[in-house]
Design a protein around this motif. Structure first.
Motif, mmCIF file in Angstrom:
data_model
loop_
_atom_site.group_PDB
_atom_site.id
_atom_site.type_symbol
_atom_site.label_atom_id
_atom_site.label_comp_id
_atom_site.label_asym_id
_atom_site.label_seq_id
_atom_site.Cartn_x
_atom_site.Cartn_y
_atom_site.Cartn_z
ATOM 1 N N ARG A 67 -9.493 -15.132 36.424
ATOM 2 C CA ARG A 67 -9.504 -16.646 36.506
ATOM 3 C C ARG A 67 -8.367 -17.223 37.650
ATOM 4 N NH1 ARG A 67 -11.425 -16.332 30.922
ATOM 5 N NH2 ARG A 67 -9.052 -16.547 30.534
ATOM 6 N N THR A 104 -7.701 -13.569 32.343
ATOM 7 C CA THR A 104 -7.110 -14.481 33.001
ATOM 8 C C THR A 104 -6.740 -14.292 34.295
ATOM 9 O OG1 THR A 104 -5.969 -15.426 30.679
ATOM 10 C CG2 THR A 104 -4.864 -15.587 32.530
ATOM 11 N N TYR A 110 0.754 -18.513 30.334
ATOM 12 C CA TYR A 110 1.168 -17.446 30.599
ATOM 13 C C TYR A 110 2.240 -16.956 31.370
ATOM 14 C CZ TYR A 110 -2.577 -15.669 27.454
ATOM 15 O OH TYR A 110 -3.627 -15.345 26.430
ATOM 16 N N GLN A 165 -8.664 -23.761 28.421
ATOM 17 C CA GLN A 165 -8.545 -22.511 29.051
ATOM 18 C C GLN A 165 -7.548 -22.436 30.208
ATOM 19 O OE1 GLN A 165 -11.014 -19.415 28.552
ATOM 20 N NE2 GLN A 165 -9.021 -19.057 28.849
ATOM 21 N N ASP A 180 -4.339 -20.167 30.470
ATOM 22 C CA ASP A 180 -4.341 -19.318 31.357
ATOM 23 C C ASP A 180 -2.807 -19.368 32.359
ATOM 24 O OD1 ASP A 180 -6.218 -18.032 30.863
ATOM 25 O OD2 ASP A 180 -7.532 -19.039 32.397
#
Lengths: 211, 211
Positions: free
Chosen positions: B13, B10, B54, B47, B51
């Motif tokens: 990314r 994560t 979080y 996704q 991400d």
DNA sequence: TGGTGTGAATGCCTTCACAGCG
DNA sequence: CGCTGTGAAGGCATTCACACCA
């Protein structure tokens, strides 16, 4: 052909085992246990056995693996008998470093051509390879039967270069440009994003202090 | 502080999202949906949302994310306000390419020093950085407050270089040598194994034909 | 005893499915 | 209605635990 699907990470580690086993045979060490091999590669013994287990039973209970046999088995599994031709696109610092990189030749990878759009770089020679215009790429790639392309150009040009490589028949791309490239399904692409690697390290540093 | 553990992938990314969002703000695009952002980065919309999720709730239902706010949030999360000093060890082709790499400066990473053991290379200048003897490394690393080391030396020398860097106080290493290095627990190491990446591609080619 | 080979358990990450919100 | 946020499900990879073998 393989009964169970082999994780891509396993394949990647097999190359590490092979390197180590080649070193061992050079040192005339004929036997190695999964634990020792694991220690030398910073991996667990179970990991080593599991990885090898996907491809057969090469070990001997109570003693370990014969390094010579393991070496030839790994070479066979990894297709080391074959040689692949590679082209580098982009003759900047990174591209030229790759042209000079000694690690490739020994591994069934021949850099056969280099391309750049900059007319000032074209026809210069780097490490016995003449840099050609990107316009020549389709012809040269076909003539020299090149199947792997390395993209070492700035982000803005990378997608255009990828398109050209794909239409010239390239099947795999190693991409150093910090962008996500779009390619057809049948083309395999692998990104190496240097600033991202470094940035991730700096994130680690920034957060270390807080714990 | 974070309620759930954030996967390392994560973090990696997030840097990609940030790049993209910076580009969007430059283009005066003020809003983007997770689906669009995913398309631009070759990732799924879920996704992207997971991400970002979080770290908080930056999005607006029905419309998407404000690019300016997302940019500043990501910069804050990723510690972009801080600057880290970097040293490169090994002034061969790869080391020099890294010294010249333009991608680092903009990302809070300053290459402050370069070292080599080869006396012929010492005191040469590359991109405004003087190459120094490896023996000077401990002093320079402390003086210049360098916390990240890049290893770009041959495999045989890499462990020795790593040991020197660690005892000089380096906390993170980006390792380009094709060997597994052993370092103390508190040191973060990241491997970039160029021949392995290419070899993995060649394995893919070798096995493609059989399917 | 010192090792391999491997099903089962675990853990991590991604994808799905959908509730909730403007 | 379009899009976010998130628990639950699923998939993949590593680790555990142990049967088996020389």
């Amino acid at each position: 052909m393989n009964p169970k699907k082999v994780p891509e990470s396993t394949i990647s580690r097999l190359f590490v085992y092979l390197r180590e086993v080649i070193e061992l045979t050079r040192m005339s060490i004929n036997t190695i246990s999964s634990a020792e091999l694991g220690e030398r590669t910073n991996l667990s013994d179970t990991q080593v056995r599991k990885d090898l287990g996907y491809f057969g039973q090469f070990g001997v209970s109570g003693s370990g693996y014969n390094t010579h046999e393991l070496k030839s088995q790994l070479e066979k599994i990894l297709g080391k008998d074959k040689v692949w031709n590679v082209a580098v696109v982009g003759a900047g610092h990174l591209g030229r470093a790759l042209l000079a990189y000694p690690g490739f030749q020994n591994h069934g990878l021949n850099i056969m051509a280099a391309f750049d759009i900059d007319a000032k770089k074209v026809d210069k020679q780097v490490n016995d390879i003449a840099i050609k215009s990107l316009d020549d790429a389709p012809r040269v790639i076909k003539e020299k039967n090149i199947s792997i392309g390395i993209i070492a150009v700035p982000a803005k040009e990378a997608q255009d270069v990828a398109n050209r490589l794909v239409s010239a028949g390239i099947e795999c791309i190693l991409n150093f440009a910090p962008v996500s490239l779009t390619v057809p399904e049948h083309v395999k692409i692998k990104d190496v994003d240097l600033s991202r690697e470094l940035e991730t390290l700096s994130y680690f540093l920034a957060n270390k202090k807080n714990n």
